[in-house]
Design a protein around this motif. Sequence first.
Motif, mmCIF file in Angstrom:
data_model
loop_
_atom_site.group_PDB
_atom_site.id
_atom_site.type_symbol
_atom_site.label_atom_id
_atom_site.label_comp_id
_atom_site.label_asym_id
_atom_site.label_seq_id
_atom_site.Cartn_x
_atom_site.Cartn_y
_atom_site.Cartn_z
ATOM 1 N N GLU A 117 0.859 -1.179 0.000
ATOM 2 C CA GLU A 117 0.000 0.000 0.000
ATOM 3 C C GLU A 117 0.898 1.232 0.000
ATOM 4 O OE1 GLU A 117 -2.536 -0.163 3.352
ATOM 5 O OE2 GLU A 117 -3.462 -2.066 2.803
ATOM 6 N N PHE A 118 0.463 2.268 -0.720
ATOM 7 C CA PHE A 118 1.310 3.463 -0.816
ATOM 8 C C PHE A 118 1.513 4.109 0.541
ATOM 9 C CE2 PHE A 118 1.775 8.065 -1.207
ATOM 10 C CZ PHE A 118 2.914 8.131 -1.994
ATOM 11 N N LEU B 242 5.141 2.646 0.889
ATOM 12 C CA LEU B 242 5.944 3.508 0.022
ATOM 13 C C LEU B 242 6.171 4.904 0.587
ATOM 14 C CD1 LEU B 242 4.503 2.562 -3.486
ATOM 15 C CD2 LEU B 242 6.691 1.879 -2.501
#
Length: 241
Positions: free
Chosen positions: A89-90, A94
């Motif tokens: 998941e961003f 990330l």
Amino acid sequence: MHLCIFWGVLLSLAITIPLTFGWFRFTLSGEDDYRMWFFGVRLFAFPLESALSFVIFHALNFTAILLLVGVAIALWRRLHNVGLLITQEFAFDLFPLVLLFAIAITGLALTASSLFWDGDYYWFISLVHQVVVVTWLLYLPFGKFFHIIERPATIGITLYQTVHQDREREDWQTAPAAGCRRCGEPLPSAQFIRDLELTLNDLGQHYDLGETRGLLQDYCPTCKRVLRGEAYYQLMGSRFV
């Protein structure tokens, strides 16, 4: 990757925090030397135009480069690894890496402003750097890097298991902990298994594998992975291999 990120962050904090609180400081000693102080204690003096002074004054740049190497590897994996692309998941996986990248880049930009740009944009870069660092610190509980705080807490789980195992061995009225349903490997204490099942029920997470296989909590970690692999194979057939 993990070593670069770990040591890049740890060494950066080990340098930044003492400097911020004044635990470490530097003063001129004569005309061409600097002296290092630690909690008010004089340590040593070193000439300004020397390899040692270059290493000391650019230590944060070295840790930033080390951090960038780790972040670059992590981002490459997360942009090319099919398994990670499916599950990541961003916001959780990330965004913390993006923040670390921004911290390192803005930190290096401060040095570039001082050495190459005659101090131009230094105030703006410094402000951006501070905002990104504070954002990363505030975001720690909400992203993947929360395991920096979470992992040491697993020591408490180990102690919890050990205490209950010792109590159950001493108490003859308590039945010994059951073994794994598949391989017979001893599981943690019976109290731990009961507490785990109650907690999962409270969270609405039920891992019932059917009447013949029981609950997922009845298996050791190795057999859990085997069961997962068998399920994948039954679903995908030869494509799994």
